[in-house]
Each structure stands twice: as C-alpha cells, then as structure tokens.
Scaffold this motif. Structure first.
Motif, PDB file in Angstrom:
ATOM      1  N   TRP A 123       0.834  -1.208   0.000  1.00  0.00           N
ATOM      2  CA  TRP A 123       0.000   0.000   0.000  1.00  0.00           C
ATOM      3  C   TRP A 123       0.863   1.250   0.000  1.00  0.00           C
ATOM      4  O   TRP A 123       0.608   2.197  -0.742  1.00  0.00           O
ATOM      5  CB  TRP A 123      -0.922  -0.046   1.217  1.00  0.00           C
ATOM      6  CG  TRP A 123      -1.994   0.985   1.142  1.00  0.00           C
ATOM      7  CD1 TRP A 123      -2.096   2.116   1.888  1.00  0.00           C
ATOM      8  CD2 TRP A 123      -3.114   0.986   0.246  1.00  0.00           C
ATOM      9  NE1 TRP A 123      -3.206   2.826   1.516  1.00  0.00           N
ATOM     10  CE2 TRP A 123      -3.847   2.157   0.511  1.00  0.00           C
ATOM     11  CE3 TRP A 123      -3.554   0.126  -0.775  1.00  0.00           C
ATOM     12  CZ2 TRP A 123      -5.004   2.488  -0.183  1.00  0.00           C
ATOM     13  CZ3 TRP A 123      -4.716   0.455  -1.468  1.00  0.00           C
ATOM     14  CH2 TRP A 123      -5.417   1.613  -1.168  1.00  0.00           C
ATOM     15  N   SER A 124       1.931   1.231   0.803  1.00  0.00           N
ATOM     16  CA  SER A 124       2.751   2.445   0.880  1.00  0.00           C
ATOM     17  C   SER A 124       3.587   2.631  -0.385  1.00  0.00           C
ATOM     18  O   SER A 124       3.920   3.752  -0.757  1.00  0.00           O
ATOM     19  CB  SER A 124       3.644   2.408   2.121  1.00  0.00           C
ATOM     20  OG  SER A 124       4.603   1.403   1.975  1.00  0.00           O
ATOM     21  N   CYS A 176       0.119   2.224  -3.523  1.00  0.00           N
ATOM     22  CA  CYS A 176      -1.244   2.694  -3.320  1.00  0.00           C
ATOM     23  C   CYS A 176      -2.248   1.965  -4.186  1.00  0.00           C
ATOM     24  O   CYS A 176      -3.251   2.530  -4.603  1.00  0.00           O
ATOM     25  CB  CYS A 176      -1.360   4.194  -3.590  1.00  0.00           C
ATOM     26  SG  CYS A 176      -1.115   5.157  -2.123  1.00  0.00           S
TER      27      CYS A 176
END
Length: 645
Positions: free
Chosen positions: A165-166, A169
């Motif tokens: 996710w980091s 995204c």
DNA sequence: GTAGGGTTAG
C-alpha cells in the motif's frame, strides 16, 4: 539462495541414463502418437492436458538433448507442469535451465516463476526472488501475499500488504480476498471488518471471491450473523459461497441448520463439489444421524467424488465415530490416495473402540509404507495403547517418537502415557514421567495422574496432584470434578464440600446432564430433572422395570460417586438419566453431556457401564452409546470397547 | 494478450 539454485549442475553422465531417457522418449512419442512434433510442442500439449509428470519427463529429455530454443509459451507450460505436480525438483530444473540459457524474464515470466515457487511451497526462494525483483506489479504482490498466507504466516501477510500500500497505493479485489483470508486465519474480526469496509468503498463487494472469503472470515471470527448477511447479499450464489456458509453454520454448532442449508443448495440446483461433501459428511458425523450420513455417502459416490481424499477421510472418521469400524476400514481400503490424515482417522477409530492391537498394527503398516507419522498420529496410537492397556507398545512407541521419528513428544503425548501408566497402577512411574518432562507439566498431565489416583485410591498422591492443579489457569471445571469425585469415593465429605464451595466461589457451574436420541428424524432431548417429554410417564415406568430387572442380575448403583449435597430425589434423577433413558426407547442414544459423575472426563462411568451391559443382556439387544470420546457397543452383556475403568 | 484470489478431512 536463488543464485545457488540457479547455479549450473554438472551434466549427467551420458551412458546408461541417456539410453534410459531415449527409451523413455521413444515411449512417450509412441504414447503421444505424434512423433513429428517438436519436444517443446509436446511439452505444451502434455501440460495443457494436465499430464504434468510426463511434461516434466520430456523436459528432462530436452535438457539432455540440448539445442532447443525454449519460448515463453513452453516455459509457461513448464510452470504449469511444476505447479500441477508440485515438483520441487521440476522447479529447480526449470529455473536452472532459464539461468543457464540466459533467458531474460519479462514481468509476466517473473511473476510466473514467482508463482511456481510459491505454489510448490518454496517460500524462502520465492521471497528472495520477490525481494530481488526489479519491478513488481499488482500481480507480483498478490502472488507473494497469497503464498505467505498459504504458508500460515498471516502477520507477514499484513506486513507485505502495508508495504504494498505504501509503495504503490494499489490493491484490488484479489488482494482483499487474500487479506480477508489472512484475518480469518488470525481469528481477528476487527481487521476483517476494516478490510470489509475498504472493499465496500472500492466497489468490490460484489466480487464473488471477496464475498466467499468474507463469509468464511466472519464465521471463523465468531459472527455467523454477519456471514449470513454477506451470503444473503450475494447476487449470484456460487458453490463456494454455499460451501462456506454451510461450513460456517457447522462451525458454530448449528448442525441441523447446516444440513438444511445443504438440502436448500441441492434444491436450488447449485452444483456440488468435493468440498460440499466433505463438509456435509463431517456434519453428519457430528449429528450422529446415520441416515443422513448414508445419504451423504451415496451423494458423494453419485456425484463422482468417490476418489476424493478429503471426503473419504471424513467418511472414515464418520464411520469410526459411529462404531462402524468395519465400514470405516472398507472406505479406507478403497481409497486411492491416502494421506497422513486418513491414516490417523482410522488409527484413532480402532483406538476409540478399544481395539488397540489393531491400531498398533495399522500404525506399523503405515510405517512400512513409508508414510511419515506426525504428532496427531502419535496421539492416536498412544491413546489407543492407553485405552487398551498396551503398556509395552505404548512405551516403545513413545520412545520412538524422538529417537526414530524426530518428533518431540508434546504435553498431550505425555498425558496419554501418564494415563496409560496410571491405568496400569504404575503411579510412581507416571509421576516420574511428569517430573522428567522437558517442559512445565500441564493441567492435562496432572489431571491424568489425579484420575489414576482416584481409581487406585491413592489419596496422598492424588492430593499432591490436586495441589499442583490448583492455581494453574485457565481453571477447568473438569479438574475440580475429578478431585470432588476422589473425595467422594473415599468418603471425605468435608473436603468434598470445600471443593464445592470453591466451585461456587469461582462461579463454575456444572451443566445439567442432557441426552438426546433421534427417532424417525425427530430429536428427543432429556435433561436431568426434566419431565417435559410427553411420554415421561411411560419412559420412567419402563426404566423402573429395567432397573428392577438388572438389579436381579447384580446391579447396584454406586451412590458413593454422587455429590454429598444432592437429595434423594436428585439422586434418583441422576441414576435414571442418560443412556438408560434412551435404552428405554429401545433405541440408540447419542448423549452429549453425561450425568454429573461423568463430568470429570465426559466418559461413561463404571456405573453406567455395568447398567448398560446388563440391560443389553436382559433385553437381548445390541446397544450402542457414545460418550464424549468413543463408542461403546454392548451385546450379550459384553462391551466391545473393553473395560477401561 | 498473457499472470494473481474464496470453501473441506485427523
């Protein structure tokens, strides 16, 4: 790590091996009947037809022949072949070949190679590949995370998910389906709910995979209501959706509801698969309804899943639990692929029927077939020894665990041995085993010693064991009941009263005994002291007759096991209870909770045992009863499970 | 254009 794997290996010597391989090649070509095809084409065709083993064999020939140009398509087929046959050797060979021939992996092929490692359980190599990949896309992440979840490392899956996710995204419905599976594995409902709301926000909640993993997650995390509402909201209810909700209800103990959902599924015309039958067979085992079980068995055969290992193993377990050990054996013997769980189920089956010798025999047969036992196997075979009093076999097998099979005995194995030694009256040896254990003795180990002390009326050691037990959390009701019964059976009423006082202080309550029987698919339940059944009068009348009759044959209830503060009326209730009620109907009973004096281990006590033997004799019937751990078959005044009290 | 996901047995 991966580099090492990819390092070229010395070429095999040409002589005999080459001849063998050529022979094989000829055979294969004959087999394929397309000798004009190139090796690559043949590999692709074999893999497409799911003949993975043969595809890999051909690849070995190709390797030796050399000079073949391998394209993406062929590598793709080889990846499928490795995954399909779960061949670690194949994975190594294919990656070696790629490395040796300088094959340049594009994003697609890198992902495929990663998948190949993941699916073959080569997680360490997979992780190295993943970490060293110059580019990772959504598929890369999803593949890696799913692999980590499959391996059961749910926390690591979370870490990866946060990294993903980091970094990018992005996440899609496949990511969420996998992550929901991870939270289900952790048994944590809040992260599961968070993922659920993410899915809704992203508009992926219609995805059938997401819905199914949500159903499973909610039911495994304790909320069958949420699972149900997800299921209800599914616009197209798939086979897996049905399977998941049925398994969910079964998990929550709603066996009847689960079974009626299965019939609903049938009516809805949803195709059933081997999962469906595995789940349903298990439900039938729990329900104790042989009628439903037979139907499930028939359905399984009718739908063409009679070769499925999981479903058949569930059947072996079911028939064992039903006391039909010969039927269990039959299913087992017909199975094409038996795994360790199948063996364990049958070994436990023999053990639970007091047929310890056969359990040990089967265990030895298993070893001779090079099936590797695991800790459950040893639990099954050791408790078989324990129930049947096979001291020498028990010791030998217990010692072989670490010396031969490289499995350290766990607390449960120790508890089995303590039970075995205790039953044979070797209390000092049992105590020594507790003291020699390489870890802190557990509640179960002391409780096993305590039970043995009760039987052999060794108050001193019993008290010692009881003191150890006290203060060991989490406190279990059953341990107090063992102690209570010791005091009662020795006439130590004051001590018994103090145990009851402690119980009350701690708010531990004994459940009223409850029995039920199935008569023409209708369940009749009887609780201790409960006279709500419409035929109560007739039942008790028949019981009185039976009790009178068996007392002529020498039956006398062992009232000293009863609690000191039960009054006469309650005493009558207890004596009248359980199997005897069912027997009054002349039918098979499936009790769940035993009368009070059985609570210590949920097993049939001496008293009931004698009563049932005699009832079988005077009524000239075969009686089958089940307690919490095994079946007891009474015929002509004998019990086929052996006297273990 | 190709790839990755959900449910079962001791």
């Amino acid at each position: 790590m991966v580099e090492q794997n990819l390092r070229p290996k010395p070429k095999p010597k040409p002589s005999k091996l080459h001849a063998d391989v050529e022979e094989k090649a000829n055979n294969n070509e004959k087999h394929l009947n397309k000798s004009t095809l190139g090796l690559c084409d043949q590999i692709e065709k074999l893999a497409f037809r799911k003949r993975y083993q043969e595809a890999l064999e051909l690849f070995e020939i190709l390797e030796i022949e050399g000079g073949h140009e391998i394209t993406n398509r062929t590598y793709d087929a080889l990846v499928n072949a490795c995954i399909g046959s779960k061949s670690i050797r194949g994975v190594k060979k294919v990656t070696n070949y790629m490395f040796n021939h300088g094959f340049e992996l594009d994003q697609y092929m890198s992902n495929r190679v990663l998948l190949m490692h993941v699916k073959c359980g080569m997680l360490i190599d997979a992780r190295t590949l993943f970490d060293e990949m110059p580019h990772r896309n959504l598929v890369t992440w999803n593949t890696m995370i799913a692999g980590v979840v499959d391996a059961g490392d749910f926390i690591e899956a979370y870490r990866l998910f946060l990294m993903m996710w980091s970094e990018s995204c992005e996440a899609d419905s496949r990511t969420f389906a996998t992550m929901i599976r991870a939270t289900a594995g952790l048994g944590l409902i809040y992260p599961g709910k968070e993922l659920h709301s993410c899915v809704v926000k992203m508009g992926d909640s219609d995805d059938v995979y997401v819905a199914c993993s949500l159903i499973d997650m909610y039911s495994k995390c304790g909320s069958i209501e949420d699972a149900q509402s997800i299921f209800d909201a599914m616009s197209e209810k798939s086979t897996v959706g049905w399977n998941s909700i049925i398994a969910g209800y079964a998990l929550h103990g709603y066996s009847e509801e689960a079974l009626s959902l299965y019939y609903e599924m049938q009516d809805a015309g949803v195709p059933m698969d081997h999962f469906t039958f595995s789940i349903v067979v298990r439900i039938c085992a729990r329900l104790g309804s042989l009628e439903h079980a037979k139907q499930a068995h028939a359905g399984l055969v009718r739908h063409g899943f009679s070769l499925d290992t999981v479903a058949n193993t569930a059947l072996v377990d079911l028939y064992s639990k039903w006391g039909r050990i010969e039927d269990a054996r039959n299913v087992f013997d017909r199975m094409h692929n038996k795994n360790i769980i199948s063996w364990n189920a049958l070994i436990a089956g023999y053990g639970n029927h007091g047929r310890g010798e056969e359990a040990v025999e089967l265990f030895e047969k298993m070893l001779s077939q090079r099936m590797r036992p695991n800790h459950v196997t040893f639990l099954a075979v050791l408790s078989a020894c324990s129930y049947s009093g096979l001291l020498d076999h028990g010791w030998e097998i217990f010692e072989s665990m670490s010396s031969i099979h490289n499995i350290s005995p766990r607390a449960m194995h120790y508890a089995c041995m303590i039970e075995l030694l205790g039953r044979e009256g070797l209390l000092d040896e049992a105590l020594a085993l507790i003291r020699d254990a390489p870890f802190e003795p557990t509640i179960n180990m002391w409780a096993a010693l305590l039970t043995a002390c009760r039987f052999h009326k060794n108050l001193e050691l019993g008290r010692f064991a009881a003191e150890k037990l006290y203060g060991m959390g989490p406190e279990k009701l059953s341990n107090y009941v063992v102690l209570l019964n010791i005091y009662n059976s020795m006439g130590k009423l004051e001590e018994a009263a103090s145990v009851i006082h402690t119980l009350k202080q701690k708010g531990l309550r004994m459940l009223p005994a409850c029995t039920w029987i199935d008569i023409k698919k209708q369940a009749h339940a009887f609780c201790s002291g409960d006279d709500s059944h419409e035929m109560t009068k007739e039942i008790y009348q028949r019981l009185d007759e039976l009790l009178l009759e068996i007392s002529k044959h020498g039956y006398s209830p062992e009232a000293r096991y009863l609690l000191p503060d039960v009054d006469k009326k309650e005493e009558q209730m207890l004596l009248y209870h359980s199997e005897k009620l069912a027997v009054a109907f002349g039918l098979i009973s499936t009790p769940d909770y035993m009368p009070l004096q059985l609570m210590q281990s949920h097993r049939i006590c001496n008293d009931c045992h004698n009563a049932l033997k005699l009832i079988a004799k005077v009524t000239e019937r075969e009686i089958v009863v089940r307690d919490a751990s095994r079946f007891h078959r009474f015929k002509d005044g004998d019990c086929s499970c052996g006297d273990y009290w």
